[in-house]
Write a protein that holds these residues in place. Structure first.
Motif, PDB file in Angstrom:
ATOM      1  N   GLY A  34      10.711   7.904  17.715  1.00 45.00           N
ATOM      2  CA  GLY A  34      10.197   9.266  17.612  1.00 45.00           C
ATOM      3  C   GLY A  34      10.170   9.963  18.952  1.00 45.00           C
ATOM      4  O   GLY A  34       9.352  10.871  19.170  1.00 45.00           O
ATOM      5  N   ALA A  35      11.059   9.572  19.839  1.00 44.58           N
ATOM      6  CA  ALA A  35      11.055  10.088  21.208  1.00 44.58           C
ATOM      7  C   ALA A  35      11.402  11.563  21.299  1.00 44.58           C
ATOM      8  O   ALA A  35      11.155  12.192  22.337  1.00 44.58           O
ATOM      9  N   THR A  36      11.967  12.154  20.246  1.00 42.55           N
ATOM     10  CA  THR A  36      12.338  13.571  20.300  1.00 42.55           C
ATOM     11  C   THR A  36      11.231  14.483  19.794  1.00 42.55           C
ATOM     12  O   THR A  36      11.341  15.703  19.879  1.00 42.55           O
ATOM     13  N   GLY A  37      10.156  13.929  19.244  1.00 43.05           N
ATOM     14  CA  GLY A  37       9.029  14.736  18.787  1.00 43.05           C
ATOM     15  C   GLY A  37       8.152  15.174  19.943  1.00 43.05           C
ATOM     16  O   GLY A  37       8.332  14.751  21.097  1.00 43.05           O
TER      17      GLY A  37
ATOM     18  N   GLU B  63      22.170  12.662  19.638  1.00 43.49           N
ATOM     19  CA  GLU B  63      22.339  13.862  20.465  1.00 43.49           C
ATOM     20  C   GLU B  63      20.988  14.343  21.002  1.00 43.49           C
ATOM     21  O   GLU B  63      20.851  14.656  22.191  1.00 43.49           O
ATOM     22  N   LYS B  64      19.977  14.388  20.143  1.00 43.09           N
ATOM     23  CA  LYS B  64      18.650  14.825  20.581  1.00 43.09           C
ATOM     24  C   LYS B  64      18.021  13.803  21.518  1.00 43.09           C
ATOM     25  O   LYS B  64      17.325  14.172  22.479  1.00 43.09           O
ATOM     26  N   LEU B  65      18.253  12.532  21.271  1.00 45.91           N
ATOM     27  CA  LEU B  65      17.744  11.499  22.166  1.00 45.91           C
ATOM     28  C   LEU B  65      18.357  11.633  23.555  1.00 45.91           C
ATOM     29  O   LEU B  65      17.667  11.482  24.570  1.00 45.91           O
ATOM     30  N   ALA B  66      19.648  11.930  23.599  1.00 46.61           N
ATOM     31  CA  ALA B  66      20.316  12.098  24.890  1.00 46.61           C
ATOM     32  C   ALA B  66      19.738  13.288  25.647  1.00 46.61           C
ATOM     33  O   ALA B  66      19.586  13.249  26.875  1.00 46.61           O
ATOM     34  N   ALA B  67      19.402  14.361  24.913  1.00 44.04           N
ATOM     35  CA  ALA B  67      18.815  15.533  25.560  1.00 44.04           C
ATOM     36  C   ALA B  67      17.438  15.197  26.142  1.00 44.04           C
ATOM     37  O   ALA B  67      17.099  15.640  27.245  1.00 44.04           O
ATOM     38  N   VAL B  68      16.640  14.407  25.423  1.00 44.73           N
ATOM     39  CA  VAL B  68      15.333  13.994  25.938  1.00 44.73           C
ATOM     40  C   VAL B  68      15.509  13.130  27.182  1.00 44.73           C
ATOM     41  O   VAL B  68      14.825  13.319  28.195  1.00 44.73           O
ATOM     42  N   ARG B  69      16.439  12.187  27.113  1.00 38.37           N
ATOM     43  CA  ARG B  69      16.672  11.308  28.266  1.00 38.37           C
ATOM     44  C   ARG B  69      17.078  12.109  29.499  1.00 38.37           C
ATOM     45  O   ARG B  69      16.650  11.793  30.624  1.00 38.37           O
ATOM     46  N   ALA B  70      17.873  13.145  29.299  1.00 37.12           N
ATOM     47  CA  ALA B  70      18.314  13.965  30.427  1.00 37.12           C
ATOM     48  C   ALA B  70      17.140  14.671  31.102  1.00 37.12           C
ATOM     49  O   ALA B  70      17.191  14.963  32.302  1.00 37.12           O
ATOM     50  N   GLU B  71      16.075  14.956  30.326  1.00 41.71           N
ATOM     51  CA  GLU B  71      14.903  15.619  30.889  1.00 41.71           C
ATOM     52  C   GLU B  71      14.025  14.669  31.703  1.00 41.71           C
ATOM     53  O   GLU B  71      13.168  15.125  32.466  1.00 41.71           O
TER      54      GLU B  71
ATOM     55  N   LEU C 256      15.004   4.522  23.884  1.00 43.29           N
ATOM     56  CA  LEU C 256      14.551   5.669  23.102  1.00 43.29           C
ATOM     57  C   LEU C 256      15.216   5.593  21.731  1.00 43.29           C
ATOM     58  O   LEU C 256      16.436   5.416  21.638  1.00 43.29           O
ATOM     59  N   ALA C 257      14.419   5.744  20.673  1.00 45.15           N
ATOM     60  CA  ALA C 257      14.946   5.589  19.325  1.00 45.15           C
ATOM     61  C   ALA C 257      14.578   6.785  18.458  1.00 45.15           C
ATOM     62  O   ALA C 257      13.514   7.385  18.625  1.00 45.15           O
ATOM     63  N   GLY C 258      15.476   7.117  17.540  1.00 40.80           N
ATOM     64  CA  GLY C 258      15.238   8.221  16.616  1.00 40.80           C
ATOM     65  C   GLY C 258      16.458   8.471  15.759  1.00 40.80           C
ATOM     66  O   GLY C 258      17.456   7.732  15.828  1.00 40.80           O
TER      67      GLY C 258
END
Length: 413
Positions: A12-15, A43-51, A37-39
Motif C-alpha cells: 500500500g505504498a502508493t496510498g 508505475e505508481k510504485l516507481a513514482a513513489v520511489r522516485a520521491e 515497496l508493494a502495491g
C-alpha cells in the motif's frame, strides 16, 4: 527468515499513509535494510520511489493485489515482515493475513476494526501460531499509545512491588484530523453490522477480542461512553471529558494484551478511555456535544448504510479514502495521552505518552514504521499468532519509540 529476500515489504505504498510510512522508513531504517515497496501498480510504485531520494533508489518494487491471493502468497514468501496500510481491512485485509499466516511471515497493520481482528483470530490464529507468524494489528495511533501505556504501567507496578492494576483510565489530549481511511474503516464496520446485526455484539462487548473467554475478569459493567468532570479521574485534571471515538477499539486491544500475556495486569483490572473537552467555561457543553454527536453519527450511519441511496449520501459527505491534510497541518498536530492507574496496594501512577505531529498521519507513520523495524530486526518474545503491539513487542517497541522522540514516561501520581 534469514533466507528471505526482503526484511520489510510495505504494502500500500502508493496510498496517503503508505507514502508517509515509506518516507519515514527512508530516515529510520538501518543501513543495509532490505525494503521493498508493494502495491497494484508498478508505475505508481516507481513514482513513489522516485520521491524518496537516493537512499531508496534501489528498493525493489513488487506487484501485489489484495484481490489476488497468489500475488500475496508470493509477496509473503519473499519477506520477513509485511507492513500494510491497505484498508478498510474488513474489505481488503483477509487475503494478506492468510498469506502471512501460512508463510510464517510477520505482519503489522493499522486496523481499528474489531470485527476484522475477531475474524482473523478465528480464521488464521492457529495457523499463525503454528508457523511462528506474528500478526500484529493496530500498530498506529490506534492502538499503540493505549497498549504500551498500560503495559508500561504494569511493568512499573511490578518493579515497585505495588500490586496489580485496578482502575486505569486514559485521557486523550490531541490536535489533528481524522483521515478518510479512518472514516472509511468506521463506515465498513457500520455497514458490516447493518448487514449482520449479530456482529454488533463484537463491537459492544469489552472482551470480544479475548483469547480465552473463560478467563475474562468479572469486574462488572465497563462502558466506552463518557461524560464527566475530569477531576473525577484525577485531581490534577481540569474541565470535562467525553467519549473518545477510538476508545471502544483501543480498550479491546488492551484487554486482549492482558489475556495474551497471561492476565498479569490483575484480576480486578478495569480500563476505559476518554477525551478531554478542555477546561473552559464551555467545556461541559463541548463534552456533551462530543458524546451525543458520536452516538448520533453512528446511529445515522447505521440507518443510511442499509440502503443504496443512503450509502451514496455518505459518499458525498465524508472525506475520500487516501486523502489527508497537507504537510503544514500534519506538522502542527500533536497528542498527549495521560493514563492514570491505581494498584491493589493503593499506589497511583501516571503514564504520559506524547509526541508531535498529527496523530492519525505523521505520528502513525512513525509508529507503524517502527513496528515494522521492530518485527524485522529486534529480539522478541517467541509468542506467535494474532497479537497486539504490547504482547508482541512491548519493551522493544517502547525503546524504539522513545528513540524516535516520542515520550513514554511513568511517574507516581
Amino acid at each position: 527468515m534469514a533466507a528471505r529476500e526482503f526484511d520489510i515489504a510495505l504494502f500500500g505504498a502508493t496510498g496517503f499513509v503508505g507514502k508517509l510510512t515509506a518516507h519515514y522508513l527512508v530516515e529510520a531504517a538501518p543501513a543495509g535494510a532490505r525494503i521493498a515497496l508493494a502495491g497494484r501498480s508498478l508505475e505508481k510504485l516507481a513514482a513513489v520511489r522516485a520521491e524518496l531520494g537516493p537512499l531508496a533508489a534501489e528498493w525493489p518494487l513488487v506487484q501485489a493485489d489484495s484481490t489476488d491471493q497468489e500475488s500475496l502468497n508470493a509477496l509473503a514468501a519473499r519477506t520477513k515482515v509485511v507492513v500494510t496500510t491497505v484498508g478498510p481491512y474488513l474489505r481488503y485485509g483477509f487475503p494478506l493475513v492468510q498469506a502471512c499466516a501460512e508463510n510464517g511471515t510477520h505482519y503489522a497493520d493499522l486496523t481499528g476494526e474489531a470485527l476484522f481482528i475477531r475474524d482473523c483470530i478465528d480464521r488464521f490464529g492457529d495457523k499463525a501460531a503454528e508457523t511462528g507468524a506474528k500478526i500484529v494489528n493496530s500498530c498506529g495511533f490506534d492502538s499503540i499509545p493505549s497498549d504500551l501505556s498500560v503495559y508500561q504501567l504494569y511493568k512499573r507496578s511490578v518493579a515497585d512491588n505495588t500490586g496489580e492494576l485496578t482502575d486505569v483510565t486514559l485521557v486523550a489530549f490531541l490536535k489533528g484530523g481524522m483521515s478518510g481511511g479512518t472514516i472509511d474503516s468506521i463506515r465498513a464496520l457500520v455497514e458490516a453490522v447493518a448487514e449482520e446485526p449479530a456482529k454488533a455484539s463484537v463491537m459492544a462487548h469489552p472482551y470480544s477480542l479475548s483469547p480465552d473467554k473463560s478467563m475474562d475478569p468479572d469486574v462488572g459493567r465497563q462502558s466506552d461512553q463518557a461524560l464527566s468532570r475530569a477531576s473525577d479521574i484525577d485531581p490534577s485534571l481540569d474541565g470535562w471529558v467525553a467519549t473518545f471515538i477510538m476508545g471502544a477499539h483501543n480498550t479491546k486491544i488492551v484487554r486482549r494484551s492482558n489475556g495474551l500475556l497471561g492476565w498479569p495486569y490483575g484480576k480486578n483490572f478495569r480500563y476505559k478511555e476518554v477525551m478531554s473537552a478542555g477546561s473552559s467555561a464551555a467545556s461541559p457543553l463541548v463534552a456533551a456535544g462530543i458524546a451525543g454527536g458520536i452516538v448520533a453519527t453512528m446511529a445515522t450511519g447505521a440507518v443510511l448504510s442499509r440502503v443504496p441511496l443512503g450509502r451514496k449520501l455518505i459518499d458525498r459527505i465524508v472525506p475520500a479514502p487516501g486523502t489527508g491534510p497537507d504537510e503544514k497541518a500534519r506538522r502542527n498536530g500533536w497528542f498527549t495521552m495521560r493514563t492514570f492507574a491505581h494498584t491493589t496496594s493503593g499506589a497511583k501512577y501516571k503514564c504520559t505518552f506524547a509526541g508531535k505531529g498529527d496523530p492519525g498521519y505523521q505520528a502513525t507513520a512513525v509508529m507503524l514504521g517502527q513496528a515494522g523495524l521492530c518485527l524485522a530486526f529486534d529480539d522478541l518474545p517467541e509468542l506467535a499468532g494474532i497479537l497486539t503491539p504490547a504482547s508482541a513487542m512491548g519493551d522493544a517497541l517502547t525503546e524504539r519509540l522513545r528513540a524516535a522522540d516520542i515520550t513514554i514516561e511513568v511517574t507516581p501520581a
